[in-house]
Scaffold this motif. Structure first.
Motif, PDB file in Angstrom:
ATOM      1  N   ALA A   1       0.817  -1.220   0.000  1.00  0.00           N
ATOM      2  CA  ALA A   1       0.000   0.000   0.000  1.00  0.00           C
ATOM      3  C   ALA A   1       0.850   1.269   0.000  1.00  0.00           C
ATOM      4  CB  ALA A   1      -0.919  -0.004   1.221  1.00  0.00           C
ATOM      5  N   LEU A   2       0.413   2.241  -0.802  1.00  0.00           N
ATOM      6  CA  LEU A   2       0.974   3.597  -0.814  1.00  0.00           C
ATOM      7  C   LEU A   2      -0.189   4.578  -0.782  1.00  0.00           C
ATOM      8  CD1 LEU A   2       3.626   3.417  -3.703  1.00  0.00           C
ATOM      9  CD2 LEU A   2       4.038   3.108  -1.258  1.00  0.00           C
ATOM     10  N   VAL A   3       0.090   5.784  -0.271  1.00  0.00           N
ATOM     11  CA  VAL A   3      -0.928   6.826  -0.230  1.00  0.00           C
ATOM     12  C   VAL A   3      -0.308   8.164  -0.651  1.00  0.00           C
ATOM     13  CG1 VAL A   3      -2.341   8.258   1.317  1.00  0.00           C
ATOM     14  CG2 VAL A   3      -2.431   5.781   1.517  1.00  0.00           C
TER      15      VAL A   3
ATOM     16  N   THR B   1      -9.219  21.899   0.533  1.00  0.00           N
ATOM     17  CA  THR B   1      -9.868  20.605   0.398  1.00  0.00           C
ATOM     18  C   THR B   1      -8.811  19.504   0.267  1.00  0.00           C
ATOM     19  OG1 THR B   1     -11.757  21.623  -0.707  1.00  0.00           O
ATOM     20  CG2 THR B   1     -11.487  19.239  -0.968  1.00  0.00           C
ATOM     21  N   VAL B   2      -8.936  18.476   1.081  1.00  0.00           N
ATOM     22  CA  VAL B   2      -7.959  17.385   1.091  1.00  0.00           C
ATOM     23  C   VAL B   2      -8.564  16.146   0.436  1.00  0.00           C
ATOM     24  CG1 VAL B   2      -6.502  15.905   2.531  1.00  0.00           C
ATOM     25  CG2 VAL B   2      -6.982  18.256   3.238  1.00  0.00           C
ATOM     26  N   ARG B   3      -7.746  15.458  -0.367  1.00  0.00           N
ATOM     27  CA  ARG B   3      -8.176  14.196  -0.949  1.00  0.00           C
ATOM     28  C   ARG B   3      -7.056  13.171  -0.815  1.00  0.00           C
ATOM     29  NH1 ARG B   3      -8.191  10.973  -5.513  1.00  0.00           N
ATOM     30  NH2 ARG B   3      -6.754  12.318  -6.669  1.00  0.00           N
ATOM     31  N   GLU B   4      -7.409  11.986  -0.410  1.00  0.00           N
ATOM     32  CA  GLU B   4      -6.448  10.887  -0.303  1.00  0.00           C
ATOM     33  C   GLU B   4      -6.509  10.043  -1.567  1.00  0.00           C
ATOM     34  OE1 GLU B   4      -6.298   8.078   3.254  1.00  0.00           O
ATOM     35  OE2 GLU B   4      -7.186   6.815   1.684  1.00  0.00           O
ATOM     36  N   GLN B   5      -5.356   9.706  -2.099  1.00  0.00           N
ATOM     37  CA  GLN B   5      -5.297   8.820  -3.263  1.00  0.00           C
ATOM     38  C   GLN B   5      -4.584   7.531  -2.862  1.00  0.00           C
ATOM     39  OE1 GLN B   5      -3.809  10.477  -6.921  1.00  0.00           O
ATOM     40  NE2 GLN B   5      -3.331   8.476  -7.784  1.00  0.00           N
ATOM     41  N   LYS B   6      -5.339   6.434  -2.887  1.00  0.00           N
ATOM     42  CA  LYS B   6      -4.766   5.130  -2.552  1.00  0.00           C
ATOM     43  C   LYS B   6      -4.039   4.567  -3.779  1.00  0.00           C
ATOM     44  CE  LYS B   6      -8.648   3.281  -1.090  1.00  0.00           C
ATOM     45  NZ  LYS B   6      -9.606   2.327  -0.448  1.00  0.00           N
TER      46      LYS B   6
ATOM     47  N   TYR C   1      -0.036  -6.739   6.038  1.00  0.00           N
ATOM     48  CA  TYR C   1      -0.642  -5.772   5.144  1.00  0.00           C
ATOM     49  C   TYR C   1      -0.048  -5.729   3.742  1.00  0.00           C
ATOM     50  CZ  TYR C   1      -2.649  -4.286   9.514  1.00  0.00           C
ATOM     51  OH  TYR C   1      -3.308  -4.274  10.706  1.00  0.00           O
ATOM     52  N   TYR C   2       0.139  -6.886   3.174  1.00  0.00           N
ATOM     53  CA  TYR C   2       0.327  -6.935   1.745  1.00  0.00           C
ATOM     54  C   TYR C   2      -0.873  -7.703   1.218  1.00  0.00           C
ATOM     55  CZ  TYR C   2       1.180 -11.742   0.353  1.00  0.00           C
ATOM     56  OH  TYR C   2       1.003 -13.050   0.036  1.00  0.00           O
TER      57      TYR C   2
ATOM     58  N   VAL D   1      -7.517  -3.907  -2.323  1.00  0.00           N
ATOM     59  CA  VAL D   1      -8.895  -4.069  -1.882  1.00  0.00           C
ATOM     60  C   VAL D   1      -8.979  -3.984  -0.363  1.00  0.00           C
ATOM     61  CG1 VAL D   1     -10.833  -5.689  -1.766  1.00  0.00           C
ATOM     62  CG2 VAL D   1      -9.553  -5.422  -3.907  1.00  0.00           C
ATOM     63  N   ALA D   2      -8.011  -4.566   0.321  1.00  0.00           N
ATOM     64  CA  ALA D   2      -8.017  -4.585   1.791  1.00  0.00           C
ATOM     65  C   ALA D   2      -7.662  -3.197   2.329  1.00  0.00           C
ATOM     66  CB  ALA D   2      -7.013  -5.617   2.300  1.00  0.00           C
TER      67      ALA D   2
END
Length: 292
Positions: free
Chosen positions: A158-160, A243-248, A279-280, A216-217
């Motif tokens: 996971a990255l954000v 305005t903040v937005r998170e990008q997965k 968490y992979y 997905v998780a």
């Protein structure tokens, strides 16, 4: 030129002419200053020598490299039939041995070279050992080597990104990119450089961050959201009423990265760990929300 400057220039000119006529005047005027400069340079040189002394001690000679490889290769090839053990390609073993002179003291990088040479000496695995992998290892920092050693255990990570909007007309701006917990899990020394590490691994063609794909998780992203880094970035932006937005996102090994994993990361001759890190995921969603 004003009168005072004219007089000063004249005095300076006469002093230079007099020094030229009388070397003793030069010595009296300038030698003390030259001696002080010499002392200063000498002090700097001594400091540099002290700073470099530990480095020179870490540079391996051929005897040390030979002992290291004899031990490592014996372990890695102990179960390989003798008839399968061949002389490795000089294009691999030559540069690898030379590189060990400077990285042999780093166990993670040295292990990569040993695995690469061992695979190059086995008829069954020689195709995995690409000559370019020597240069690849040379372009890795110690932290990036630790990172790859952790990533070899999983598939997707996971990255954000944190993005924000100042005004509807300006579009989205990047607040923070490639936030993750990979550095923490891998035990890197400088987690603040993780975005740069990931960029370098992508540059080397070992990893990729595919567009419009994420895990997905969602639990994988929850741990990132709970980090102080994430919270601080988001709070700073919200305090300015943006305005903040998170990008997965996610990061994964490329096909080349998988080959590098087989040739350099997996410990040849050892049983591979079945432990799966936290968490992979093997499940990925695309921009339409479809699981793939």
């Amino acid at each position: 030129m004003d009168p005072l400057s004219t007089v000063a220039a004249g005095i300076a000119k006469e002093a230079v002419q007099e020094a030229a006529k009388n070397p003793q005047v030069y010595q009296d005027l300038f030698q003390p200053a030259a001696k002080e400069v010499g002392k200063a340079l000498g002090t700097v040189a001594k400091t540099i020598n002290v700073a470099l002394a530990p480095v020179s001690a870490l540079v391996w000679g051929y005897d040390k490299i030979s002992n290291f490889l004899e031990k490592k290769l014996s372990e890695k090839l102990k179960d390989i039939p003798h008839e399968n053990i061949i002389t490795p390609d000089p294009a691999i073993v030559g540069p690898a041995i030379e590189s060990l002179r400077y990285t042999g003291n780093n166990p993670t990088l040295a292990e990569m070279y040993a695995n690469l040479i061992a695979n190059a000496m086995d008829k069954e695995t020689i195709k995995k050992a690409h000559p370019s992998f020597v240069e690849t290892i040379k372009n890795l920092s110690s932290d990036e080597a630790l990172l790859l050693n952790h990533m070899k255990l999983g598939v997707f990570w996971a990255l954000v990104d944190i993005k924000y909007i100042v005004h509807p007309d300006t579009g989205e701006l990047d607040g923070a990119t490639n936030l993750s917990r990979l550095g923490f899990w891998a035990g890197v020394k400088n987690e603040e450089f993780m975005p740069s590490y990931l960029n370098n691994l992508c540059r080397l063609g070992l990893t990729e961050i595919p567009p419009n794909k994420w895990l997905v998780a969602d639990v994988a992203y929850d741990e990132i959201r709970n980090t102080r880094e994430y919270v601080n970035y988001k709070s700073q932006i919200e305090m300015r009423n943006f305005t903040v937005r998170e990008q997965k996102k996610l990061v994964t090994l490329t096909d080349l990265g998988q080959q590098f994993k087989q040739a350099c990361l997996l410990d040849k001759g050892a049983k591979q760990s079945a432990n799966v890190p936290r968490y992979y995921s093997r499940s990925v969603a695309n921009q339409n929300g479809t699981t793939i």
